[in-house]
Design an enzyme around this catalytic site. Sequence first.
Site, PDB file in Angstrom:
ATOM      1  CG  ASP A 246      40.245  44.180  37.960  1.00 15.09           C
ATOM      2  OD1 ASP A 246      40.870  44.787  37.075  1.00 15.09           O
ATOM      3  OD2 ASP A 246      39.769  43.046  37.800  1.00 15.09           O
TER       4      ASP A 246
ATOM      5  N   PRO B 299      36.284  37.166  41.200  1.00 12.88           N
ATOM      6  CG  PRO B 299      37.141  35.367  39.953  1.00 12.88           C
ATOM      7  CD  PRO B 299      36.814  36.844  39.845  1.00 12.88           C
ATOM      8  N   GLY B 300      38.219  36.752  43.153  1.00  9.03           N
ATOM      9  CA  GLY B 300      39.210  36.701  44.216  1.00  9.03           C
ATOM     10  C   GLY B 300      40.659  36.618  43.786  1.00  9.03           C
ATOM     11  N   GLY B 301      40.932  36.673  42.486  1.00  5.50           N
ATOM     12  CA  GLY B 301      42.310  36.549  42.028  1.00  5.50           C
ATOM     13  C   GLY B 301      43.229  37.603  42.617  1.00  5.50           C
TER      14      GLY B 301
ATOM     15  CB  CYS C 289      40.675  43.226  31.408  1.00  4.39           C
ATOM     16  SG  CYS C 289      38.902  42.981  31.610  1.00  4.39           S
TER      17      CYS C 289
ATOM     18  CB  ALA D 264      37.088  41.545  45.712  1.00  2.00           C
TER      19      ALA D 264
END
Length: 470
Positions: free
Chosen positions: A178, A112-114, A231, A110
């Site tokens: 992610d 940095p929290g985006g 990504c 998770a």
Amino acid sequence: MKLPEAFLEKMRELLGTEYESYEKSYDNQRVCGLRVNTAKISVEEFLKITPFALRPIPWTKNGFYYREEDAVTKHPHYFAGLYYVQEPSAMIPARILPITPGEKVLDLCAAPGGKATELGAKLKRNGLLVANDISNSRAKGLLKNLELFGIGNMLVTSETPQKLLQYFPEFFDKILIDAPCSGEGMFRKDPSMAQDWLERGPSYYAPIQREILETASKMVKPGGSIVYSTCTFDPEENEKNIQYFLDHHSEFSIEKIEDWEEHFSCGRTQETKNEAMRQCVRIWPYKVEGEGHFAALLKRQTSENSRENTREMDGCDFKDLGRKDRKGDSVILSEETAAFFKQVKLPLLSQGTVTNYGGKLYLLPKDLNNIRGLRFLRTGLYLGEEAKNRFEPSQALAMYLRAEEYAQSFSMDSRDVRVLKYLKGETIEAEECPYKKGYVLVCVDGYPLGWAKVAGGFLKNKYYVGWRLQ
């Protein structure tokens, strides 16, 4: 920008006639994005009060492009948690995970929290968000962003996926992965990642990603969903990983992601010979205003043989970590604490289990059972600290509340010089403040920033020291 020749050769083979367009995209100016926190403010209201010239990001209703020269992270609205600064393509994974308030949701990687902040906003204070990152230092930044966004129904952990599985088998309705990756889609944004690619490329990350996906599949309920995203461009980390997973999990299928065809490309089928891979999403930086990304939505099928997770957690109930002077199962609040919460205009303390750990009060979500043994940074909403003859409310509570939910709120215009003074930790003059004593919820344009105490026409600053402007 100088990129590894091995990478460029691979991209030539991957893209064929489109490679030239991809190569030219490195000459384009990088775009910047922000995502509105719909847990605090509607998109319509935000657009009325923001001073920035914004353009809509077409694939995310609450996402907008901003000009790079605009100091969006220094504006008071940022400190009120009204938006999160995020690369536009990275908004896709949380957007496509279908979340209903009341569900139990896991963001497995998770920081940095985006993405976690968007998942928490979607829950609308109802349900449970477990936000995890294996790096404890990165998890601290994750916690700050979640608190800034006003997320209270959360558990922030710093564990391996395998350790989480011991506590949460078939527990979650939705999971976001992610995954750590070779980062090929971020080379334009961060050129240093190209050097890292030479040291640890797709062949290094693909096995790690498979293991993470395998573990996550055991934590999602029958009927639940997983979004897997990276990504990077390499099929080994993307479609081949999804194909490998499906080959070993017949109970999962790829789900169609709605409303993306206009902006993105479908997943590649060349490497897997599976037409279902077209349901995956690929984001190419030469086709959209954004960096490279991949996403797939997986659904676990239900069956008569599947079980819902009814496992009781081993060991003592987490409430045992609270103080012993309790009435029934409830922590006994001091007179000062009880008086403070009479000013809160919602039944906050009845929305979970209140625990007292070393004088600090926490409101645990109802769906959170025993987690003894997990390495965590936050359990639920930190309410504040009981001290001798007083209660000190937390910064997290200030960010959780809305202005109308606390009896004594005082708001200033974002252009008022006192706002920046407050954010720097200074005492500010506020003769027009109608309250004469006690805590005041200090707001900007009607949205909370933190606490202060009234004293003779002044507001004595209680803004959290670690968040103050320098």
